[in-house]
Design an enzyme around this catalytic site. Structure first.
Site, PDB file in Angstrom:
ATOM      1  N   ARG A 237      81.876  31.033 -20.979  1.00 22.88           N
ATOM      2  CA  ARG A 237      83.258  31.346 -20.646  1.00 22.88           C
ATOM      3  C   ARG A 237      83.408  32.863 -20.579  1.00 22.88           C
ATOM      4  O   ARG A 237      82.918  33.585 -21.453  1.00 22.88           O
ATOM      5  CB  ARG A 237      84.245  30.773 -21.678  1.00 22.88           C
ATOM      6  CG  ARG A 237      84.385  29.261 -21.640  1.00 22.88           C
ATOM      7  CD  ARG A 237      85.017  28.798 -20.331  1.00 22.88           C
ATOM      8  NE  ARG A 237      85.162  27.356 -20.271  1.00 22.88           N
ATOM      9  CZ  ARG A 237      84.241  26.513 -19.835  1.00 22.88           C
ATOM     10  NH1 ARG A 237      83.064  26.980 -19.426  1.00 22.88           N
ATOM     11  NH2 ARG A 237      84.465  25.213 -19.798  1.00 22.88           N
ATOM     12  N   GLU A 266      89.833  33.856 -13.049  1.00 21.42           N
ATOM     13  CA  GLU A 266      89.176  33.101 -11.986  1.00 21.42           C
ATOM     14  C   GLU A 266      90.215  32.479 -11.069  1.00 21.42           C
ATOM     15  O   GLU A 266      91.198  31.934 -11.560  1.00 21.42           O
ATOM     16  CB  GLU A 266      88.265  32.019 -12.584  1.00 21.42           C
ATOM     17  CG  GLU A 266      87.136  32.595 -13.431  1.00 21.42           C
ATOM     18  CD  GLU A 266      86.234  31.511 -14.016  1.00 21.42           C
ATOM     19  OE1 GLU A 266      86.485  30.304 -13.789  1.00 21.42           O
ATOM     20  OE2 GLU A 266      85.277  31.863 -14.716  1.00 21.42           O
ATOM     21  N   HIS A 285      81.531  30.616 -10.765  1.00 19.48           N
ATOM     22  CA  HIS A 285      81.711  29.517 -11.731  1.00 19.48           C
ATOM     23  C   HIS A 285      81.223  28.189 -11.141  1.00 19.48           C
ATOM     24  O   HIS A 285      81.979  27.233 -10.990  1.00 19.48           O
ATOM     25  CB  HIS A 285      83.172  29.397 -12.171  1.00 19.48           C
ATOM     26  CG  HIS A 285      83.305  28.686 -13.499  1.00 19.48           C
ATOM     27  ND1 HIS A 285      84.402  28.803 -14.307  1.00 19.48           N
ATOM     28  CD2 HIS A 285      82.472  27.825 -14.156  1.00 19.48           C
ATOM     29  CE1 HIS A 285      84.247  28.075 -15.397  1.00 19.48           C
ATOM     30  NE2 HIS A 285      83.064  27.469 -15.325  1.00 19.48           N
TER      31      HIS A 285
END
Length: 317
Positions: A237, A266, A285
């Site tokens: 994370r 994000e 991601h």
């Protein structure tokens, strides 16, 4: 129960309709794949206000109190994964909205971690770009055999990465606040202190759950302990790593390089400095974005909705 209106959100690649068979949910009412992602809460409320059930991908659309309170028909949120920091579970409970999760395919994140580690160590992006543009060799790759891999967080993902490292002949060390020497030994890994982890690692990879305790754990001090030749990998994370401290370390070559799949914000803003650092390998991601993982997520979301509709909800968060 009357016919349901079910929305599937966060299908950024427009693949959800092909990954699994959605017919069981279509039998319950209307199923809609929503492919627009406005940031404004008011626009989301207008778009989603007529849905009873919403299926979301992990940590994409933020369902905060304002959005949940603005969706009077919403009865069930089904999410990919058993954790989703984008969902306000307290607000959902207050509204009487059930939230159900899904299991994950356990190999996706560790495999990406190793792919990033290998690509960074061997300078693959620069070499491939040089060849594509008409050039040839531009650098000198690093080696893994005999090097030390430091693992920050020796859970299921960290243990899989440790197994990969041992297959490559690396020494593996680990630390987290909950890790004991005995548990590390059971995994075939050497327990060290936090400072020793950062000081000794030739490559350090982050595999912690994001929590108030882990947020910012990889800070300027921890990065300062690392060798200037070391590499940092984060597929866990974004907020676990202090982004500004990392940018500063990379800009001033106090760290040889980093590979990131996760970020504090994000999608990453177009003008973010992480997009332009020459010693950073960054991906958007994609640690959980694989065929097997999506299939697991969506199949379990379908099961969640069917079980809730039958009055026996499962995998409640």
């Amino acid at each position: 129960m009357s016919a349901l209106r079910i929305a599937v959100l966060d299908d950024w690649q427009a693949v959800a309709s092909q990954v699994v068979n959605w017919a069981p949910l279509q039998a319950l009412g209307e199923l809609v794949f929503v492919h627009d992602y406005p940031a404004a809460t008011a626009v989301l409320i207008e778009r989603l206000k007529d849905f009873d059930v919403i299926c979301v991908m992990r940590e994409r659309t933020v369902f905060d109190k304002a959005l949940i309170d603005g969706l009077p028909r919403l009865k069930l949120l089904a999410t990919g994964g058993m954790r989703n920091a984008a969902l306000d579970l307290n607000a959902a409970r207050e509204r009487g909205v059930l939230v159900c999760g899904s299991d994950s395919y356990k190999h996706a994140a560790p495999e990406l971690t190793w792919a990033l580690l290998m690509a960074l160590q061997r300078n693959l992006v620069a070499e491939a770009n040089s060849l594509r543009s008409g050039g040839w060799q531009v650098g000198l790759g690093g080696d893994l055999y005999g090097k030390t891999l430091g693992i920050l967080g020796l859970g299921s993902i960290g243990q899989k990465v440790a197994g990969y490292a041992k297959a490559f002949g690396m020494r593996v060390i680990a630390w987290s606040e909950n890790l004991t020497e005995a548990r590390a030994s059971e995994a075939g890994v050497t327990w060290v202190s936090k400072q020793q982890l950062f000081e000794q690692a030739d490559i350090l990879t982050v595999h912690l759950v994001l929590s108030p305790r882990s947020q910012g754990l990889v800070d300027a001090q921890a990065l300062g302990w690392m060798k200037p030749t070391a590499l940092l990998i984060n597929t866990s994370r974004g907020p676990i790593v202090d982004e500004q401290a990392l940018i500063d370390a990379l800009q001033h070559q106090r760290l040889a390089g980093a590979a990131l799949d996760v970020f504090a914000q994000e999608p990453l803003p177009a003008d973010h400095p992480l997009r332009s650092l020459p010693n950073l390998l960054a991906t958007p991601h994609i640690g959980y974005v694989t065929q097997n993982n999506y299939r697991q997520f969506f199949e379990h979301m379908i099961e969640d909705v069917l079980a809730w509709h039958a009055g026996t909800p499962i995998r409640l968060l």
